[in-house]
Design an enzyme around this catalytic site. Sequence first.
Site, PDB file in Angstrom:
ATOM      1  N   GLY A   1     -38.575  -0.919  69.152  1.00 11.84           N
ATOM      2  CA  GLY A   1     -39.938  -0.749  69.662  1.00 11.84           C
ATOM      3  C   GLY A   1     -40.160   0.697  70.031  1.00 11.84           C
ATOM      4  O   GLY A   1     -39.194   1.440  70.230  1.00 11.84           O
TER       5      GLY A   1
ATOM      6  N   CYS B   1     -31.790  -1.100  68.508  1.00 16.80           N
ATOM      7  CA  CYS B   1     -32.459   0.114  68.975  1.00 16.80           C
ATOM      8  C   CYS B   1     -33.047  -0.098  70.384  1.00 16.80           C
ATOM      9  O   CYS B   1     -32.310  -0.152  71.350  1.00 16.80           O
ATOM     10  CB  CYS B   1     -33.501   0.564  67.958  1.00 16.80           C
ATOM     11  SG  CYS B   1     -33.968   2.276  68.170  1.00 16.80           S
ATOM     12  N   TYR B   2     -34.343  -0.261  70.510  1.00 16.47           N
ATOM     13  CA  TYR B   2     -34.924  -0.527  71.837  1.00 16.47           C
ATOM     14  C   TYR B   2     -34.252  -1.755  72.461  1.00 16.47           C
ATOM     15  O   TYR B   2     -33.976  -1.789  73.662  1.00 16.47           O
ATOM     16  CB  TYR B   2     -36.439  -0.743  71.713  1.00 16.47           C
ATOM     17  CG  TYR B   2     -37.143  -0.965  73.039  1.00 16.47           C
ATOM     18  CD1 TYR B   2     -37.456   0.107  73.870  1.00 16.47           C
ATOM     19  CD2 TYR B   2     -37.513  -2.252  73.442  1.00 16.47           C
ATOM     20  CE1 TYR B   2     -38.100  -0.102  75.086  1.00 16.47           C
ATOM     21  CE2 TYR B   2     -38.156  -2.469  74.654  1.00 16.47           C
ATOM     22  CZ  TYR B   2     -38.446  -1.392  75.476  1.00 16.47           C
ATOM     23  OH  TYR B   2     -39.087  -1.603  76.670  1.00 16.47           O
TER      24      TYR B   2
ATOM     25  N   HIS C   1     -30.745   0.633  62.778  1.00 18.11           N
ATOM     26  CA  HIS C   1     -31.585  -0.483  62.325  1.00 18.11           C
ATOM     27  C   HIS C   1     -30.936  -1.171  61.113  1.00 18.11           C
ATOM     28  O   HIS C   1     -31.086  -0.683  59.993  1.00 18.11           O
ATOM     29  CB  HIS C   1     -32.970   0.021  61.911  1.00 18.11           C
ATOM     30  CG  HIS C   1     -33.826   0.395  63.067  1.00 18.11           C
ATOM     31  ND1 HIS C   1     -34.666  -0.495  63.685  1.00 18.11           N
ATOM     32  CD2 HIS C   1     -33.965   1.565  63.732  1.00 18.11           C
ATOM     33  CE1 HIS C   1     -35.286   0.109  64.682  1.00 18.11           C
ATOM     34  NE2 HIS C   1     -34.881   1.362  64.734  1.00 18.11           N
TER      35      HIS C   1
ATOM     36  N   GLU D   1     -31.857  -3.742  59.651  1.00 15.84           N
ATOM     37  CA  GLU D   1     -32.843  -4.427  58.811  1.00 15.84           C
ATOM     38  C   GLU D   1     -33.451  -3.542  57.734  1.00 15.84           C
ATOM     39  O   GLU D   1     -33.977  -4.052  56.755  1.00 15.84           O
ATOM     40  CB  GLU D   1     -33.967  -5.022  59.679  1.00 15.84           C
ATOM     41  CG  GLU D   1     -34.924  -4.033  60.347  1.00 15.84           C
ATOM     42  CD  GLU D   1     -34.393  -3.432  61.652  1.00 15.84           C
ATOM     43  OE1 GLU D   1     -33.177  -3.378  61.844  1.00 15.84           O
ATOM     44  OE2 GLU D   1     -35.223  -2.985  62.467  1.00 15.84           O
TER      45      GLU D   1
ATOM     46  N   GLY E   1     -55.773 -13.924  40.933  1.00 17.25           N
ATOM     47  CA  GLY E   1     -54.564 -13.175  41.275  1.00 17.25           C
ATOM     48  C   GLY E   1     -53.507 -14.106  41.859  1.00 17.25           C
ATOM     49  O   GLY E   1     -53.781 -15.264  42.161  1.00 17.25           O
TER      50      GLY E   1
ATOM     51  N   ASP F   1     -51.858 -14.069  44.805  1.00 16.71           N
ATOM     52  CA  ASP F   1     -51.932 -14.500  46.204  1.00 16.71           C
ATOM     53  C   ASP F   1     -52.917 -15.656  46.404  1.00 16.71           C
ATOM     54  O   ASP F   1     -52.577 -16.670  47.010  1.00 16.71           O
ATOM     55  CB  ASP F   1     -52.323 -13.330  47.114  1.00 16.71           C
ATOM     56  CG  ASP F   1     -51.459 -12.111  46.869  1.00 16.71           C
ATOM     57  OD1 ASP F   1     -50.351 -12.297  46.345  1.00 16.71           O
ATOM     58  OD2 ASP F   1     -51.888 -11.000  47.184  1.00 16.71           O
TER      59      ASP F   1
ATOM     60  N   SER G   1     -54.089 -17.657  44.190  1.00 16.20           N
ATOM     61  CA  SER G   1     -53.675 -18.851  43.439  1.00 16.20           C
ATOM     62  C   SER G   1     -52.599 -19.622  44.192  1.00 16.20           C
ATOM     63  O   SER G   1     -52.613 -20.857  44.240  1.00 16.20           O
ATOM     64  CB  SER G   1     -53.131 -18.465  42.057  1.00 16.20           C
ATOM     65  OG  SER G   1     -54.114 -17.790  41.333  1.00 16.20           O
TER      66      SER G   1
ATOM     67  N   LYS H   1     -44.935  -9.717  49.073  1.00 21.73           N
ATOM     68  CA  LYS H   1     -45.389 -10.054  47.725  1.00 21.73           C
ATOM     69  C   LYS H   1     -44.312 -10.768  46.886  1.00 21.73           C
ATOM     70  O   LYS H   1     -44.592 -11.768  46.235  1.00 21.73           O
ATOM     71  CB  LYS H   1     -45.819  -8.765  47.010  1.00 21.73           C
ATOM     72  CG  LYS H   1     -46.489  -8.996  45.683  1.00 21.73           C
ATOM     73  CD  LYS H   1     -47.956  -9.214  45.895  1.00 21.73           C
ATOM     74  CE  LYS H   1     -48.721  -9.352  44.617  1.00 21.73           C
ATOM     75  NZ  LYS H   1     -50.154  -9.553  44.887  1.00 21.73           N
TER      76      LYS H   1
END
Length: 511
Positions: free
Chosen positions: A55, A82-83, A169, A171, A225, A227, A229, A367
């Site tokens: 954060g 981290c934070y 981090h 991630e 598109g 998304d 659909s 996506k």
Amino acid sequence: MKHVPIVVLDFGSQYTQIIARKLREAGVYSEIVPFSEKIEDIKKRTPKGIILSGGPASVYAKDSYHPDKEVFKLGIPVLGICYGMQLISQYFGGSVIPADHHEYGKAKLTFEKESDIFKDTKDGQIVWMSHGDKVDKLASGFEIIGTSENSPFAAIANEKEKIYAFQFHPEVYHSQEGSKILKNFAKYICGCESTWNMGSFAKEQIAKIQEKVGNKKVLCGVSGGVDSSVVATLLAEAIGDQLIPVFVDHGLLRANEREDVEAMFAARGINLITVDASEIFLKKLVGVTDPEKKRKIIGETFIEVFDKEAKKHDGIEFLAQGTLYTDVIESVSVKGPSKTIKSHHNVGGLPDWMTFELIEPLREIFKDEVRKLGLELGLPKDMIGRHPFPGPGLAIRIMGDVNRADLELLRKADVIMLDVLRATGYYDKTWQAFTVLLNVKSVGVMGDNRTYDNTVCVRIVDATDGMTATFSYIPHDILETISRRIINEVDGINRVVYDISSKPPATIEWE
Ligand code: XMP
């Protein structure tokens, strides 16, 4: 409340969603909740582990964010990033000070002690640091398990209590083995099993939609598109005919697009409502050359048409949108789940007066995960792999005024270019490929005749999210085939050029 193996407390890091994403990849379901979540609500999820995200705040600042202290007393593993590490250090009697230099970028992690959290990962691996504060004194009960050149406390742990904390981090993409480390936390430290997958996600979302919607109706704008659909398919699975899927044909679609979309929905037994509004749109666009004006007219007309269709149906209370995580402007964030979204271009961006409650089942995923979900729902592969297509359609790919003749010309060129890309395998290797009609005429020679015809530009780019892009290195022989075929097969085009600009400073679309 449902069992959630890992609860991620969000302290506002821009990477929080990526933690959840990495856990999903490891087959572990997680939920992100605001840092201020009440301990009773955390407990109700019966988590096997808790992750405290990074954060932007400083733990020693007056109004810094703190979790309910009880999270450290639940007797379940905790990982602070981290934070999150600084919170743990502060809570257990360590100290945190501003670092002399903000540490930002890659660092080499050296193991100081063997730990299950590093199982099957390499000593000396590259990790990503991004912090302004640092731990200065080790918390009581903790020991150092990893160091880096600038961070003597890069990774610390109280193995007995199963509390771990990283300055780096794990991630983010640049942390070479970060995904494995997060998986190790879930698997070896928390004892989670890898049982979650996109099929589970589909089931969860379907149940959520059913519970929320009850016997009401849901309006859903379909663009063709990926998304929208996927959203419409998910909704149809959940609520059947209570879904009102509306596809507005604005006359600015590519060749066969409307037919393809209709066929796909028909094959799934979904009653798609197509509104043919091409006359209305094209009339309003006559003589309009300014790109922003075009977009505005198309957006407003879309709303008019969509609203008119919606009014024909009683009992609609919800609007489903294919908003993705990358569309969410503010993350789940310290303010709690945010309602601010980027106007979803594919449905034109709806105004405030359309007072539907939103259903956004893709809001937390990326996506490529949407694509996986689509496959899980049985959507055809070629639909899932479709390139993005802008809401305003071909209107923003025709420089200057938009008319039926130019639309036809562009459609013909576009279909040839896509055909060549598909045949050579480049369609699937690139982010987006399209043609632009330049409104530039130039002299050519065909046979013995002089021509004075249109120029088409081929635009093919590589990107991961469309925020930045580079022009694709398409082999010259493929470009040559595209050019030759367009010039030979499309009457009215005598020149083809290739766009070699990247974004930034150019954009992907021309308008
Ligand atoms: P630009 O041109 O801004 O495009 O580099 C980035 C990505 O966004 C798409 N795009 C749009 N999509 N409505 C949309 O639905 C729009 O108005 C719009 N403008 C750009 C573009 O195709 C690319 O993928």
